[in-house]
Design a protein around this motif. Sequence first.
Motif, short mmCIF file in Angstrom:
data_model
loop_
_atom_site.label_atom_id
_atom_site.label_comp_id
_atom_site.label_asym_id
_atom_site.label_seq_id
_atom_site.Cartn_x
_atom_site.Cartn_y
_atom_site.Cartn_z
N ILE A 18 0.86 -1.19 0.00
CA ILE A 18 0.00 0.00 0.00
C ILE A 18 0.90 1.24 0.00
CG2 ILE A 18 -1.65 1.36 1.32
CD1 ILE A 18 -2.86 -1.20 2.29
N ALA A 19 0.69 2.11 -0.99
CA ALA A 19 1.48 3.33 -1.08
C ALA A 19 0.79 4.43 -0.26
CB ALA A 19 1.61 3.77 -2.52
N ILE A 20 1.55 5.04 0.61
CA ILE A 20 1.02 6.13 1.42
C ILE A 20 1.43 7.43 0.73
CG2 ILE A 20 1.08 7.28 3.66
CD1 ILE A 20 1.83 4.52 4.83
N PRO A 21 0.47 8.21 0.25
CA PRO A 21 0.83 9.44 -0.46
C PRO A 21 1.42 10.47 0.49
CG PRO A 21 -1.54 9.31 -0.18
CD PRO A 21 -0.97 8.02 0.32
N LEU A 22 2.50 11.11 0.05
CA LEU A 22 3.12 12.16 0.84
C LEU A 22 2.45 13.48 0.48
CD1 LEU A 22 6.84 11.17 0.46
CD2 LEU A 22 5.41 10.86 2.45
N PRO A 23 2.37 14.38 1.42
CA PRO A 23 1.78 15.67 1.10
C PRO A 23 2.61 16.39 0.03
CG PRO A 23 2.59 15.62 3.37
CD PRO A 23 2.78 14.27 2.80
N SER A 24 1.94 17.19 -0.79
CA SER A 24 2.64 17.85 -1.89
C SER A 24 3.67 18.85 -1.38
CB SER A 24 1.63 18.56 -2.78
OG SER A 24 0.94 19.55 -2.03
N CYS A 25 3.51 19.33 -0.17
CA CYS A 25 4.47 20.30 0.35
C CYS A 25 5.72 19.62 0.91
CB CYS A 25 3.83 21.16 1.43
SG CYS A 25 3.35 20.21 2.89
N PHE A 26 5.76 18.29 0.95
CA PHE A 26 6.90 17.58 1.53
C PHE A 26 8.18 17.86 0.76
CE2 PHE A 26 9.70 13.88 1.70
CZ PHE A 26 9.98 13.87 3.06
N ASP A 27 8.13 17.73 -0.57
CA ASP A 27 9.33 17.94 -1.37
C ASP A 27 9.84 19.36 -1.23
OD1 ASP A 27 9.29 15.33 -2.27
OD2 ASP A 27 8.02 15.82 -3.99
N GLN A 28 8.95 20.33 -1.32
CA GLN A 28 9.35 21.73 -1.25
C GLN A 28 9.91 22.06 0.13
OE1 GLN A 28 9.54 23.71 -3.76
NE2 GLN A 28 10.16 25.53 -2.64
N SER A 29 9.26 21.62 1.20
CA SER A 29 9.74 21.97 2.53
C SER A 29 11.06 21.25 2.83
CB SER A 29 8.70 21.62 3.59
OG SER A 29 8.50 20.23 3.66
N PHE A 30 11.23 20.05 2.31
CA PHE A 30 12.48 19.33 2.51
C PHE A 30 13.64 20.06 1.85
CE2 PHE A 30 15.56 16.04 1.21
CZ PHE A 30 15.93 15.61 2.48
N LEU A 31 13.42 20.49 0.60
CA LEU A 31 14.47 21.24 -0.10
C LEU A 31 14.74 22.56 0.58
CD1 LEU A 31 13.54 20.53 -3.82
CD2 LEU A 31 15.40 19.56 -2.50
N THR A 32 13.71 23.21 1.06
CA THR A 32 13.88 24.48 1.76
C THR A 32 14.68 24.27 3.04
OG1 THR A 32 11.78 25.23 0.86
CG2 THR A 32 12.65 26.45 2.72
N ASN A 33 14.40 23.21 3.75
CA ASN A 33 15.13 22.94 4.98
C ASN A 33 16.60 22.64 4.70
OD1 ASN A 33 12.88 23.30 6.56
ND2 ASN A 33 12.38 21.13 6.63
N ILE A 34 16.87 21.87 3.66
CA ILE A 34 18.25 21.56 3.30
C ILE A 34 18.98 22.85 2.89
CG2 ILE A 34 19.72 20.39 1.61
CD1 ILE A 34 18.62 18.53 3.72
N THR A 35 18.33 23.68 2.10
CA THR A 35 18.94 24.94 1.68
C THR A 35 19.21 25.83 2.88
OG1 THR A 35 17.78 24.78 -0.42
CG2 THR A 35 18.67 26.94 0.16
N PHE A 36 18.26 25.90 3.79
CA PHE A 36 18.43 26.71 5.00
C PHE A 36 19.62 26.20 5.82
CE2 PHE A 36 17.53 27.23 9.56
CZ PHE A 36 17.58 28.61 9.63
N LEU A 37 19.75 24.89 5.96
CA LEU A 37 20.86 24.33 6.72
C LEU A 37 22.20 24.59 6.03
CD1 LEU A 37 19.32 20.93 7.88
CD2 LEU A 37 19.76 22.98 9.26
N LYS A 38 22.23 24.55 4.70
CA LYS A 38 23.46 24.84 3.99
C LYS A 38 23.88 26.30 4.19
CE LYS A 38 23.07 21.44 0.29
NZ LYS A 38 22.90 21.25 -1.15
N VAL A 39 22.91 27.21 4.10
CA VAL A 39 23.21 28.64 4.31
C VAL A 39 23.67 28.87 5.74
CG1 VAL A 39 22.16 30.94 4.41
CG2 VAL A 39 21.69 29.44 2.47
#
Length: 116
Positions: A18-39
């Motif tokens: 059974i595939a559990i759908p991830l919220p659409s904001c997951f990808d964007q918030s993950f990338l934003t968090n990684i970018t924030f941590l890099k900065v």
Amino acid sequence: MLEAPQPQGSTSRPPWNIAIPLPSCFDQSFLTNITFLKVLLWLVLLGLFVELEFGLAYFVLSLFYWLYVGTRGPEEKKEGEKSAYSVFNPGCEAIQGTLTAEQLERELQLRPLAGR
């Protein structure tokens, strides 16, 4: 005590297929968090190098790194994608939105007047 009969093979875990759908904001918030941590890491390292009196060197080398990472190689070019420089396109074809000398002359009406 009476116990309810358990169906055979019944488990409390959901089936694995059974595939559990991830919220659409997951990808964007993950990338934003990684970018924030890099900065944040870059700022911390900048502070460290400023304390060591190598802040300017760290900043300049960081700029060179960002320039290198920000450019893409020819293998990353998509099929049929035109270059911004018309000399690299087949037949020296310009991309849409390119301002040519002829177009500029027409728009500024710098042509000599007829009869003068």
